[in-house]
Design a protein around this motif. Sequence first.
Motif, PDB file in Angstrom:
ATOM      1  N   CYS A 108      -5.220  11.071   1.172  1.00  0.00           N
ATOM      2  CA  CYS A 108      -5.525   9.732   1.685  1.00  0.00           C
ATOM      3  C   CYS A 108      -5.187   9.665   3.163  1.00  0.00           C
ATOM      4  CB  CYS A 108      -4.713   8.713   0.890  1.00  0.00           C
ATOM      5  SG  CYS A 108      -5.026   7.042   1.374  1.00  0.00           S
ATOM      6  N   GLN A 151      -5.185   8.834 -11.870  1.00  0.00           N
ATOM      7  CA  GLN A 151      -3.955   8.067 -12.088  1.00  0.00           C
ATOM      8  C   GLN A 151      -3.044   8.792 -13.066  1.00  0.00           C
ATOM      9  OE1 GLN A 151      -2.912   5.515 -10.474  1.00  0.00           O
ATOM     10  NE2 GLN A 151      -4.756   5.193  -9.282  1.00  0.00           N
ATOM     11  N   ALA A 152      -3.667   9.425 -14.028  1.00  0.00           N
ATOM     12  CA  ALA A 152      -2.867  10.133 -15.014  1.00  0.00           C
ATOM     13  C   ALA A 152      -3.456  11.524 -15.195  1.00  0.00           C
ATOM     14  CB  ALA A 152      -2.909   9.381 -16.349  1.00  0.00           C
ATOM     15  N   ALA A 180      -5.850   4.252  -4.547  1.00  0.00           N
ATOM     16  CA  ALA A 180      -4.391   4.172  -4.664  1.00  0.00           C
ATOM     17  C   ALA A 180      -3.894   5.313  -5.534  1.00  0.00           C
ATOM     18  CB  ALA A 180      -3.982   2.826  -5.249  1.00  0.00           C
ATOM     19  N   PRO A 181      -3.893   6.525  -4.994  1.00  0.00           N
ATOM     20  CA  PRO A 181      -3.483   7.665  -5.815  1.00  0.00           C
ATOM     21  C   PRO A 181      -1.984   7.621  -6.048  1.00  0.00           C
ATOM     22  CG  PRO A 181      -3.821   8.361  -3.556  1.00  0.00           C
ATOM     23  CD  PRO A 181      -4.175   6.914  -3.615  1.00  0.00           C
ATOM     24  N   SER A 182      -1.597   8.123  -7.208  1.00  0.00           N
ATOM     25  CA  SER A 182      -0.163   8.118  -7.503  1.00  0.00           C
ATOM     26  C   SER A 182       0.460   9.461  -7.167  1.00  0.00           C
ATOM     27  CB  SER A 182       0.063   7.781  -8.974  1.00  0.00           C
ATOM     28  OG  SER A 182      -0.767   8.599  -9.766  1.00  0.00           O
ATOM     29  N   SER A 183      -0.370  10.497  -7.110  1.00  0.00           N
ATOM     30  CA  SER A 183       0.202  11.827  -6.880  1.00  0.00           C
ATOM     31  C   SER A 183       0.498  12.035  -5.402  1.00  0.00           C
ATOM     32  CB  SER A 183      -0.780  12.900  -7.350  1.00  0.00           C
ATOM     33  OG  SER A 183      -1.924  12.876  -6.545  1.00  0.00           O
ATOM     34  N   GLU A 184       1.339  13.020  -5.152  1.00  0.00           N
ATOM     35  CA  GLU A 184       1.696  13.336  -3.769  1.00  0.00           C
ATOM     36  C   GLU A 184       0.478  13.894  -3.041  1.00  0.00           C
ATOM     37  OE1 GLU A 184       4.695  16.302  -1.425  1.00  0.00           O
ATOM     38  OE2 GLU A 184       5.093  15.904  -3.542  1.00  0.00           O
ATOM     39  N   GLN A 190       0.852  -1.191   0.000  1.00  0.00           N
ATOM     40  CA  GLN A 190       0.000   0.000   0.000  1.00  0.00           C
ATOM     41  C   GLN A 190       0.884   1.236   0.000  1.00  0.00           C
ATOM     42  OE1 GLN A 190      -1.754  -1.778   3.453  1.00  0.00           O
ATOM     43  NE2 GLN A 190      -3.765  -1.142   2.764  1.00  0.00           N
ATOM     44  N   SER A 191       1.582   1.390  -1.112  1.00  0.00           N
ATOM     45  CA  SER A 191       2.598   2.434  -1.147  1.00  0.00           C
ATOM     46  C   SER A 191       1.992   3.832  -1.060  1.00  0.00           C
ATOM     47  CB  SER A 191       3.426   2.293  -2.410  1.00  0.00           C
ATOM     48  OG  SER A 191       2.560   2.310  -3.517  1.00  0.00           O
ATOM     49  N   HIS A 192       0.686   3.966  -1.308  1.00  0.00           N
ATOM     50  CA  HIS A 192       0.079   5.297  -1.245  1.00  0.00           C
ATOM     51  C   HIS A 192      -0.335   5.680   0.164  1.00  0.00           C
ATOM     52  CE1 HIS A 192      -3.207   2.455  -1.419  1.00  0.00           C
ATOM     53  NE2 HIS A 192      -3.988   3.382  -0.896  1.00  0.00           N
ATOM     54  N   GLY A 211      -1.738  11.161  -1.977  1.00  0.00           N
ATOM     55  CA  GLY A 211      -1.221  10.487  -0.789  1.00  0.00           C
ATOM     56  C   GLY A 211      -1.533  11.282   0.468  1.00  0.00           C
TER      57      GLY A 211
END
Lengths: 703, 760
Positions: free
Chosen positions: B362, B279-280, B352-356, A455-457, B359
Amino acid sequence: MKLYCLSGHTTLPCNVLKFKSTTIMLDCGLDTTSTLNFLPLPLVQSPRLSNLPGWSLKDGNAFLDKELKERSGHVFVDSVPEFCLPETELIDLSTVDVILISNYHCMMALPYITEHTGFTGTVYATEPTVHIGRKRLLPSPLKDAVEVSTWRRCYTMQEVNSALSKIQLVGYSQKIELFGEVQVTPLSSGYALGSSNWIIQSHYEKVSYVSGSSLLTAHPQPMAQASLKNSDVLILTGLTQIPTANPDGMVGEFCSNLALTVRNGGNVLVPCYPSGVIYDLLEHLYQYIDSAGLSSIPFYFISPVANSSLEFSQIFAEWLCHNKQTKVYLPEPPFPHAELIQTNKLKHYPSIHGGFSNDYRQPCVVFTGHPSLRFGDVVHFMGLWGKSSLNTVIFTEPDFSYLEALAPYQPLAMKCIYCPIDTRLNFIQVSKLLKEVQPLHVVCPEQYTQPPPAQSHRMDLMVDCQPPAVSYRRAEVLALPFKRRNEKIEIMPELADSLVPMEIKPGISLATVSAVLHTKDNKHVLQPPPRPAQPTGGKKRKRASDDIPDCKVQKPLLSGSIPVDQSVQALERHGFSDIKVEDAAKGHLVLLREAETLIQIEEDSTHIVCDDDEVLRVRLRAWSSSSFRSSEGKARATSTSLDPCVLHCSCQPPAEEGKTRSWRVSGSRNKESAFEIPSQELQPEPPSLPSRHCLRRALSLYT
Amino acid sequence: MDPECARLLPALCAVLADPRQPVADDTCLEKLLDWFKAVTDAGSSLLLLQENPCLVELLFHVRKPQDLSSRILSFALRLAGTFAAQEDCFQYLQGDPSLFVASAAGQLLVHILDLAMRGPAEGRGPAEGRGRLQARDWPACARRIVCHLEDCLCSEAAPRVTQALHVLTTAFGHCHGLWTQGLWVQLSPLVARLLEKDPVPAPHALVELLLSVARSSVLSSDPGLWETVAQTLSHLSPMQAGPLAAGILKLQDCPQALRIQAFGVLLRPLACVLEAAAQAPGTPGLLEGAAGDQMAVDTLPPSKSVCVGLLCSTLAHLELLQPLPQRPSPWPQAPLLAAAVTILRFCNGSAAPSSELGGHLCAMLVGCVRVQRAALDFLGVLSQGLGPRELVTQVFAVLLEYLVSPDSSPTVLKKAFQATLRWLLGSAVPPSCCDLEPHAQLVLRELLAVLQKRLCSPCWEVRDSGLEFLTQMTRHWGGQATFRQALLASEVPKLASQLLQDPESYVRASAVAAAGQLSSRGLHAAPSSPEHPAGPQKTPLEELLLVLTTDSEGFPRRAAMRVFTEWLRDGHVAVAEDRERFVARVLQAASGDLDWEVRVQGLELALVFLQQLLGACGPGAAPPCALAQALRALCRVQLFEFAFRSLFDCDRPVAQKSCDLLLFLRAKAAPSGSPQEAGESPDVAPVEAALRRWRAGEQGQPLGELAPEAILAVLRSLDLEALRDTLAESSDHVERSPQSLLQDMLATVGVLGDNEADCY
């Protein structure tokens, strides 16, 4: 100060802390997850397991096919389980002075350390930790098995007893002196009966060791947080292994699934340890079973230590939470499982033989070990109930991956529910705790400094503090990021009498001290310097002994920082040329190349190193008195007088540990080890360069 | 004012004016004020003051600086406002630290302003520009007030600004005279100037003022107003601007550009959430063009509590807006759905966001119950609009995640159940409206598995909301084959029936409702608990009767009565077998119940029975033969004993219900002189004797066998209308009279005095 990390496991830690001159092992956890690679150890020969096909290497080499068996695509070792030990090569374990145990989970490697490494120290643990840990040190079936000689890695009962004999019992908040230098204190950590965090402190430094703590309201005494305040370093281990699962939710899940299964006529198997969470689970069930209409369902607790575990929990009053403590003095028992036992709803047995087989009635709920499903009575029940989809196995212990635990039993018809209940601190609680106790530095396993890989996020699932936590991994040696600045030194009364403090500014008085430093049992005493028997005729020596009182009165005392630029200008005025100023780590170096003199100006000391040239020394003295006087009121009284026997002590030990050790005279800490600096070393007229080093070293020791 | 009150008034005024005799309770002052309002509304206040000089004395008295409590001061001010009396004491009062006094002073100012301005402005003819009075023409006292307000608005002290804004809000909210235009023209530049300050002072009060002006029919035509509103929207932080934006969107009439801007403000936090989860980059967002990391950083506050507050209020505003006819169009249903789903995913950690930024968001939202509840409510409301298929699938998926998760708190779970029900209802296939769409049918199976587990939860709130959900599902889809199959294949009916024995009374009540609904649909499980696996099986009717007669708590018994009434109304199979016996058993149990709601429900059931016998529709009398039959049946089920007894029930609603029931019956019975009665005159003496006893409070005597004729005779002899009117008066009508209030206040003062004496 160094930390040697012998285990990378977050909840089964084993670290060694070198603090001052003591070597302290923090916990002694044994990683037993390796057992999951082994086939279960049935009580009786299981044709199902023994008839598994052997596994051979791809090249057809079958040399291991007796040992390796295959099941459902997994390869298992068909032998007695072996465990993964802490690192034994990283540090000479015979030098460990003490071992501090925080809870009964974290002492399983104790026999390996105490019996096979030349360990001669003491182990400290609380009484419940030892009692419960003793029961756990040997997994029951291994203890009773016959082929002891075949165990290659598991310890023997003898070793266990020998290891246990080295344990000294301690109580919460008890202060234990280690060699007069360091004091260690266990504090309640709220996680299990007798579980502790430890404070390791000297006069001026404090290290907190937090291992397996809980803030939930459960059976043990609540966590003592306040005493962790003002730590220089806080070593943080033993957080929850399942940060995403809230224990309350999991208990609910556990109860729901249990009821659902039993109502359908199925049996419930709970693989668990014989102590710990099971007490709280039983308490929840006590409240739940009547409301859920399950009061006629029998609950069986099968463990060689079931009886003593249930009873110990009732008598360790001092270690219980306040609510339960008060019950100890009432006719009612602190834990409701006593009532469950009285009303025959909960029955406990040492094993499945004997009483249990007579009482056994279905549908029922069975609590038994071992949670790895590799040994213990649970192996039997997995075989017995695994084939029916009515039955359910509910995993509550978070130490083992339930899928891996189940692997050798596949295919399995019984339902599997995973309700890991881990009451240890989660990351939100940790961040609140750290905000409250505000340690200067946090040290923790590297797993805690980043989100879990899956859960890297989830940036919330990591230790978040300022400055960022220092992380360690297995087999790593960490220089702890903290500088020891002060050492307590006593001054003998007659020496103190001779001091003439001068007020240099309101409220601050200083005096110069000439003394001999005497160190014994890590206690430092400044004694009056011995009067030289006869003046040796040397002019300076005479002045050194006779003129001191005058100096004290007349010499101005200096304090503050030295303005480098002005000093350099003053040097030039005094006829020095070819002056070079360099920035050093802690201040400046002034090089008088022509005069072959080095002036080292640091925050809290100034050293002048020069040749034995009286003319030069006079020039320098003239410069220093004018220069320092001109900045009087700014410079602190830390300048080194050129006078040989007058040392200005600022009572600051050298920063680096290596040097500290170099002037500790003997290794034996019980013998008197007075340390006097040979007078030659203090001679300001060193004939050659090596003695200059001696001088510098001596000065640095004393400043 | 009646003479008795007039007699008491001087003494009361003396008490109020005396600081040594504190009035214990604010509420009596409020009541007193209400009463004075009623009195002045009814007659001339001048006359009132002339007749009661003590009032004038009181008002004069409070003007003197002294130790009067602020509540008396506030009371006197408002009384003065009511009488439109003196004005010269208000200014020093307005700065009073007491909130009550400040508010009262503010109201008084508005009152005076209104009086002062209305006169001259409305006295003018149209030719003179009605209403648009020039500032210099304003009466002196109005000029002073406005001047004071101007000073406040220019003040650096935020409390003064707030006060002025409050006064103006009240003025524009309550006064709709044309003079308000003039006032707004005069003061709006000062209001607009507030926006130039950083931070904007008193943002909440400013928003209230602007909304109050925008709602005023007199002022909303001013284009300058909309300009100020637009500026305010862009100046305030998202948190502060939210209420203004929502208020604007609720207005019936306002410039389209402003509506678009306001909607943008409301949507921005959600757009940021979508952006953070993307995601993008370049995923279509909620707001065209405006999206971007920078905007998100600007909009979403870094502090957790503020961010949570912003999202909750945004979701609440949008939830209120959604069903309104004037809601923005086109309504961005799909992005809003996506936003709600995304927020829920952030909250349960499954996003599961990819951006800072994602995160960070979240970490802030994960496990936040407040946001979860708000988002689930909003998601439920969005079910009215549906959306693209893949989004609906996501909605059900996230709802299931919440229902399954052990970490969902009971309140969140309840909301999740409610939202799921709404979405299932929304997914009904239009023509028949009772078949579920295929994907909803898939969801159904998983739902039942979840429900099964939730019904075994150790947390009673969870069991309770699980049962409510089951009842609702059965109500809507109990006739649908897929649902029936799935339900019967699960453990749910069995578990539900076991919960009739739950230790928690709320759960038992919900279990009763569920059992009633399941039984109506023929989905009831044969009960067999592990306690009594082989016990004799009871029918649902018997089980619920057992609850009605033996349960120690009121809620389950009330629920049982509701179920029985519904069963009777709907002709449940178990009831239809022997309706009379059913009614007799239920009435017997209900009539003796200690809970008045159960008795009221019993009478309701009796009424339904009566309607079924005599025909509900039409006011006309029933045919004689039907009446006779009905009366005999009613006698057999002993309805009359229950109804007559209830007429004198100590709980008023029971008596009222009984009265209604008997009135209905009397209306249905033939008028006097009908053939049945003509023959012989029935003996009504025992009945009347029993009624007298009951009226006197004796409950013991039973009525015994009754002849239908005697019943009719008694019915006619009773003055039910009078009884109904008496009952309609609230039970505390005596206590609520002004006389009683005055007496009470004086009495309390006396008691206080006594206590004081006791102390020494």
